[in-house]
Design a protein around this motif. Sequence first.
Motif, PDB file in Angstrom:
ATOM      1  N   ASP A 129      -1.432  35.035  10.979  1.00  0.00           N
ATOM      2  CA  ASP A 129      -0.214  34.400  11.610  1.00  0.00           C
ATOM      3  C   ASP A 129      -0.791  33.502  12.900  1.00  0.00           C
ATOM      4  OD1 ASP A 129      -0.433  36.062  13.937  1.00  0.00           O
ATOM      5  OD2 ASP A 129       0.754  37.431  12.983  1.00  0.00           O
ATOM      6  N   ASP A 282       1.034  26.370  16.959  1.00  0.00           N
ATOM      7  CA  ASP A 282       0.203  26.805  15.923  1.00  0.00           C
ATOM      8  C   ASP A 282      -1.030  25.965  15.947  1.00  0.00           C
ATOM      9  OD1 ASP A 282      -1.148  28.237  13.842  1.00  0.00           O
ATOM     10  OD2 ASP A 282       0.391  27.595  12.515  1.00  0.00           O
ATOM     11  N   ARG A 293      -5.209  28.503   5.654  1.00  0.00           N
ATOM     12  CA  ARG A 293      -4.496  29.914   5.631  1.00  0.00           C
ATOM     13  C   ARG A 293      -3.905  30.489   4.444  1.00  0.00           C
ATOM     14  NH1 ARG A 293       0.612  32.123   6.089  1.00  0.00           N
ATOM     15  NH2 ARG A 293       1.706  29.897   5.829  1.00  0.00           N
TER      16      ARG A 293
END
Length: 392
Positions: A129, A282, A293
């Motif tokens: 995350d 992010d 990801r």
Amino acid sequence: MHLTRVGLTDVRSYDRAEVRLEPGVTLFLGANAQGKTNLVEAVLRAAIGSSHRVSGDQALVRRDHDLGVIRLEARTDNGRRRTLDVEIGSGRRTRTRVDGNDVTRAADAAGVVKVVMFAPEDVAVIRGDPGERRRFLDDLLGQRRPAYVSTRSDYDRVLRQRNQLLKQARGLSGSSAEAAVATLESWTRQLVHHGATLMAARLAAVHALSGIVRDTYHDVADRPEPVTMAYESSTGRTVQADPGAGVPDPAPLAEELRAALAEVADEERRRGITLVGPHRDDLVLAIDDLPARTHASQGEAWSLALALRVATHDVLAEVGDRPLVILDDVFAELDLTRRRRLADRCDHWDQVLVTAAVESDVPLRAAHVVEVTMRDRVSSLSPRGEVAEESA
């Protein structure tokens, strides 16, 4: 910079252990579950203030004990001797001494011993995350610019206070609600000030890392796909990494952050939580324009994670001492090509600490070997050619 000594007292599986180190490659060799990672984890905890495996210190203290001590001695690039002692435990404030003097701020210990660690857990930076990627940037900046640690601490304190006030304000009305809104504005100004400083530093780090990450990925993975990085802000703007860009001016970032907070003010009061700020940003990593990801293969993820750590070393080395590198159980996870490429990189680093269960997995030359064994739940260290002493 290189470590000259590591001492542990009641840390993980160690009761009392000491190892003296030299520049170059040191291989900590032992079967699984003997305490290799416990040793390098302790080095990392003392150097950067956190472990790569757990969020708190209690797990680092030896079973049935209340206090653990990590002692590091290092020699800087200009020959200066530095010491870093950290006492950790549950229900107590961490005590840190730098060069024999107590320090009260985390920033005072940041960067005393510079460390870059690459471990299997690093794949979470690619696949995990956003919190994993924020932590990656914050750890890098904390070692490169110790003042960043203080700014991050100030931001976290303001964020906690602001969130607490937002939660309390949900049940208020009339004059009480008006007073809460006025107080909230004060916390918002502080959040914007500290937040813009954090964002500027992170953006500068992303710019500095991007070119090195791209080139290292191509070398390690031996693949031609382009690798890109971007900083995705919770304000709604995404900044593409530019290796030629410098440190951005925090003032426009503060205005951007203030405007975004104003847009979500009603929603924040309804939900009782701060919705915009660097705590929600992010780092976006992409291979061939696809998000790493979700689309990177296992080999691609490993190569990209390694590229990030190599880039971290080079960015840290630009300011002050060159960092030591820790490779924790890495070679066994790589194919032969990636092992060789990583070994080539090690030749350019001042000091490398490697952990491995099988010596033939590590294609490195002129390594000092320290054998790690455990008996009766206590680990011991024995440089090859010496006999480990009985544990006390």
